[in-house]
Design a protein around this motif. Structure first.
Motif, PDB file in Angstrom:
ATOM      1  N   LYS A 120       0.895  -1.024  -0.086  1.00  0.00           N
ATOM      2  CA  LYS A 120       0.016   0.085   0.215  1.00  0.00           C
ATOM      3  C   LYS A 120       0.880   1.255  -0.066  1.00  0.00           C
ATOM      4  O   LYS A 120       0.569   2.429  -0.794  1.00  0.00           O
ATOM      5  CB  LYS A 120      -0.881   0.127   1.521  1.00  0.00           C
ATOM      6  CG  LYS A 120      -1.964  -1.194   1.248  1.00  0.00           C
ATOM      7  CD  LYS A 120      -2.792  -1.081   0.153  1.00  0.00           C
ATOM      8  CE  LYS A 120      -3.944  -2.261   0.101  1.00  0.00           C
ATOM      9  NZ  LYS A 120      -4.863  -2.372  -1.094  1.00  0.00           N
ATOM     10  N   ILE A 121       1.922   1.238   0.682  1.00  0.00           N
ATOM     11  CA  ILE A 121       2.858   2.429   0.892  1.00  0.00           C
ATOM     12  C   ILE A 121       3.433   2.698  -0.828  1.00  0.00           C
ATOM     13  O   ILE A 121       3.479   3.905  -1.003  1.00  0.00           O
ATOM     14  CB  ILE A 121       4.144   2.185   1.766  1.00  0.00           C
ATOM     15  CG1 ILE A 121       3.366   2.117   3.294  1.00  0.00           C
ATOM     16  CG2 ILE A 121       5.150   3.309   1.755  1.00  0.00           C
ATOM     17  CD1 ILE A 121       3.045   3.265   3.723  1.00  0.00           C
ATOM     18  N   ARG A 122       3.764   1.667  -1.239  1.00  0.00           N
ATOM     19  CA  ARG A 122       4.286   1.631  -2.734  1.00  0.00           C
ATOM     20  C   ARG A 122       3.213   2.293  -3.837  1.00  0.00           C
ATOM     21  O   ARG A 122       3.583   3.224  -4.398  1.00  0.00           O
ATOM     22  CB  ARG A 122       4.663   0.263  -3.453  1.00  0.00           C
ATOM     23  CG  ARG A 122       5.396   0.308  -4.393  1.00  0.00           C
ATOM     24  CD  ARG A 122       6.120  -0.830  -5.064  1.00  0.00           C
ATOM     25  NE  ARG A 122       5.117  -1.850  -4.976  1.00  0.00           N
ATOM     26  CZ  ARG A 122       5.176  -3.042  -4.137  1.00  0.00           C
ATOM     27  NH1 ARG A 122       5.888  -3.004  -3.246  1.00  0.00           N
ATOM     28  NH2 ARG A 122       4.231  -3.878  -4.323  1.00  0.00           N
ATOM     29  N   GLN A 123       1.899   1.816  -3.359  1.00  0.00           N
ATOM     30  CA  GLN A 123       1.044   2.375  -4.263  1.00  0.00           C
ATOM     31  C   GLN A 123       0.655   4.154  -3.884  1.00  0.00           C
ATOM     32  O   GLN A 123       0.584   4.714  -4.806  1.00  0.00           O
ATOM     33  CB  GLN A 123      -0.395   1.839  -4.049  1.00  0.00           C
ATOM     34  CG  GLN A 123      -0.365   0.302  -4.582  1.00  0.00           C
ATOM     35  CD  GLN A 123      -1.600  -0.608  -4.336  1.00  0.00           C
ATOM     36  OE1 GLN A 123      -2.591   0.057  -3.382  1.00  0.00           O
ATOM     37  NE2 GLN A 123      -2.014  -1.644  -4.465  1.00  0.00           N
ATOM     38  N   LEU A 124       0.843   4.342  -2.819  1.00  0.00           N
ATOM     39  CA  LEU A 124       0.879   5.717  -2.160  1.00  0.00           C
ATOM     40  C   LEU A 124       1.906   6.702  -2.966  1.00  0.00           C
ATOM     41  O   LEU A 124       1.747   7.592  -3.487  1.00  0.00           O
ATOM     42  CB  LEU A 124       0.617   5.743  -0.935  1.00  0.00           C
ATOM     43  CG  LEU A 124      -0.390   5.519   0.122  1.00  0.00           C
ATOM     44  CD1 LEU A 124      -0.140   5.455   1.536  1.00  0.00           C
ATOM     45  CD2 LEU A 124      -1.711   6.287  -0.344  1.00  0.00           C
ATOM     46  N   ARG A 125       3.197   5.909  -2.995  1.00  0.00           N
ATOM     47  CA  ARG A 125       4.341   6.680  -3.476  1.00  0.00           C
ATOM     48  C   ARG A 125       4.076   6.907  -5.001  1.00  0.00           C
ATOM     49  O   ARG A 125       4.505   7.920  -5.597  1.00  0.00           O
ATOM     50  CB  ARG A 125       5.381   5.894  -3.012  1.00  0.00           C
ATOM     51  CG  ARG A 125       5.883   6.018  -1.841  1.00  0.00           C
ATOM     52  CD  ARG A 125       7.343   5.831  -1.346  1.00  0.00           C
ATOM     53  NE  ARG A 125       7.470   5.714   0.137  1.00  0.00           N
ATOM     54  CZ  ARG A 125       7.660   6.885   0.915  1.00  0.00           C
ATOM     55  NH1 ARG A 125       7.574   8.128   0.384  1.00  0.00           N
ATOM     56  NH2 ARG A 125       8.137   6.724   1.953  1.00  0.00           N
ATOM     57  N   GLU A 126       3.439   5.916  -5.725  1.00  0.00           N
ATOM     58  CA  GLU A 126       3.473   5.867  -7.111  1.00  0.00           C
ATOM     59  C   GLU A 126       2.294   7.072  -7.506  1.00  0.00           C
ATOM     60  O   GLU A 126       2.437   7.802  -8.431  1.00  0.00           O
ATOM     61  CB  GLU A 126       2.934   4.365  -7.768  1.00  0.00           C
ATOM     62  CG  GLU A 126       4.029   3.383  -7.846  1.00  0.00           C
ATOM     63  CD  GLU A 126       3.334   2.117  -8.031  1.00  0.00           C
ATOM     64  OE1 GLU A 126       2.282   1.847  -8.122  1.00  0.00           O
ATOM     65  OE2 GLU A 126       4.471   1.072  -8.124  1.00  0.00           O
ATOM     66  N   LEU A 127       1.375   7.159  -6.718  1.00  0.00           N
ATOM     67  CA  LEU A 127       0.300   7.933  -6.962  1.00  0.00           C
ATOM     68  C   LEU A 127       1.006   9.595  -6.563  1.00  0.00           C
ATOM     69  O   LEU A 127       0.644  10.485  -7.550  1.00  0.00           O
ATOM     70  CB  LEU A 127      -0.913   7.816  -5.926  1.00  0.00           C
ATOM     71  CG  LEU A 127      -2.204   8.733  -6.319  1.00  0.00           C
ATOM     72  CD1 LEU A 127      -2.785   8.571  -7.607  1.00  0.00           C
ATOM     73  CD2 LEU A 127      -3.237   8.261  -5.241  1.00  0.00           C
ATOM     74  N   VAL A 128       1.651   9.787  -5.685  1.00  0.00           N
ATOM     75  CA  VAL A 128       2.256  11.111  -5.375  1.00  0.00           C
ATOM     76  C   VAL A 128       3.068  11.070  -6.394  1.00  0.00           C
ATOM     77  O   VAL A 128       3.457  12.464  -6.856  1.00  0.00           O
ATOM     78  CB  VAL A 128       2.888  11.052  -3.989  1.00  0.00           C
ATOM     79  CG1 VAL A 128       3.702  12.360  -3.831  1.00  0.00           C
ATOM     80  CG2 VAL A 128       1.737  10.983  -3.051  1.00  0.00           C
ATOM     81  N   ALA A 129       3.953  10.346  -6.968  1.00  0.00           N
ATOM     82  CA  ALA A 129       4.963  10.614  -8.192  1.00  0.00           C
ATOM     83  C   ALA A 129       4.328  11.133  -9.398  1.00  0.00           C
ATOM     84  O   ALA A 129       4.741  12.047  -9.899  1.00  0.00           O
ATOM     85  CB  ALA A 129       5.856   9.416  -8.465  1.00  0.00           C
ATOM     86  N   ARG A 130       3.152  10.818  -9.655  1.00  0.00           N
ATOM     87  CA  ARG A 130       2.353  11.159 -10.779  1.00  0.00           C
ATOM     88  C   ARG A 130       1.531  12.586 -10.533  1.00  0.00           C
ATOM     89  O   ARG A 130       1.745  13.487 -11.254  1.00  0.00           O
ATOM     90  CB  ARG A 130       1.202  10.380 -11.049  1.00  0.00           C
ATOM     91  CG  ARG A 130       1.623   8.860 -11.535  1.00  0.00           C
ATOM     92  CD  ARG A 130       0.101   7.977 -11.726  1.00  0.00           C
ATOM     93  NE  ARG A 130      -0.764   8.510 -12.474  1.00  0.00           N
ATOM     94  CZ  ARG A 130      -2.067   8.165 -12.174  1.00  0.00           C
ATOM     95  NH1 ARG A 130      -2.364   7.548 -11.201  1.00  0.00           N
ATOM     96  NH2 ARG A 130      -3.026   8.703 -13.024  1.00  0.00           N
TER      97      ARG A 130
END
Length: 228
Positions: A120-130
């Protein structure tokens, strides 16, 4: 004449790129939401299914699915036998929405801190990168929409269905409010504050995550002009 018939109508240009295949409802949703946040559609504008279908090159059935999702999120107002129209929250309504959102978010971030996992942390980071990418490219409204999706992903991690449904209406409305009332740019970008919240979640520091969420919501409210 009913109120929806009096609402202004914005004629959209074709929204399909040259050679682009027909879009699905899931692909149309972010494009239409971005057009709303960019205020290419004025608050209170009527959203006739036929005109939207022609703009996106799809049937009215597909457009109905998109409008249904926006209606659930209270971004548009749709009554039986009336043309859908874009919501236009006044300053008092905006304050109420922000207050309700704070109540929901502060509970959800505490739950998310207890239930966050590496995936879930990885998904959040990917979203913030976008979100960061669009911000740095000057695509403010897309960044605002993605910032809202970050908060909805936090709610998903918290795993409280009633609160998640509640926030699902408040976050898109807040995006609409930011686009309509933002007057003072913040010294910190939303993506930076989102990244700090993720860091706290990854450390399992619920108190820090809660404090950062309060600070983030303070900044959202501080940059709005709700006095006019």
């Amino acid at each position: 004449m009913n109120a929806s018939a009096q609402a202004p109508v914005t004629t959209l240009p074709p929204l399909l790129a040259h050679g682009e295949v027909r879009l699905s409802a899931e692909q149309i949703y972010p494009r239409l939401f971005d057009a709303i946040l960019e205020q290419r559609l004025a608050p209170g504008s009527a959203l006739p299914e036929q005109a939207l279908g022609e703009a996106f090159g799809v049937s009215r059935t597909v457009i109905r699915r998109v409008l249904g999702r926006l209606c659930d999120q209270q971004v548009i107002v749709q009554r039986p036998s009336h043309t859908a129209r874009l919501a236009a929250p006044d300053p008092q309504q905006a304050r109420q929405i922000l207050s309700a959102r704070r109540l929901a978010e502060t509970t959800l971030i505490t739950l998310a801190a207890q239930r966050s996992r590496p995936t879930k942390i990885r998904q959040l980071r990917e979203l913030v990168a976008r979100e960061r990418q669009h911000h740095e490219q000057g695509q403010r409204c897309t960044a605002i929409r993605l910032g809202g999706e970050f908060h909805l992903k936090l709610a998903e991690i918290a795993n409280n269905a009633p609160l998640t449904r509640f926030l699902n209406g408040l976050v898109p409305q807040t995006s609409l409010i930011i686009a309509q009332y933002e007057a003072r740019p913040c010294s910190h970008c939303a993506w930076q504050e989102h990244a700090a919240i993720i860091d706290a979640l990854e450390r399992g520091d619920g108190e820090a995550a809660l404090a950062l969420m309060h600070q983030h919501l303070d900044h959202i409210e501080a940059k709005l002009d709700l006095e006019g």
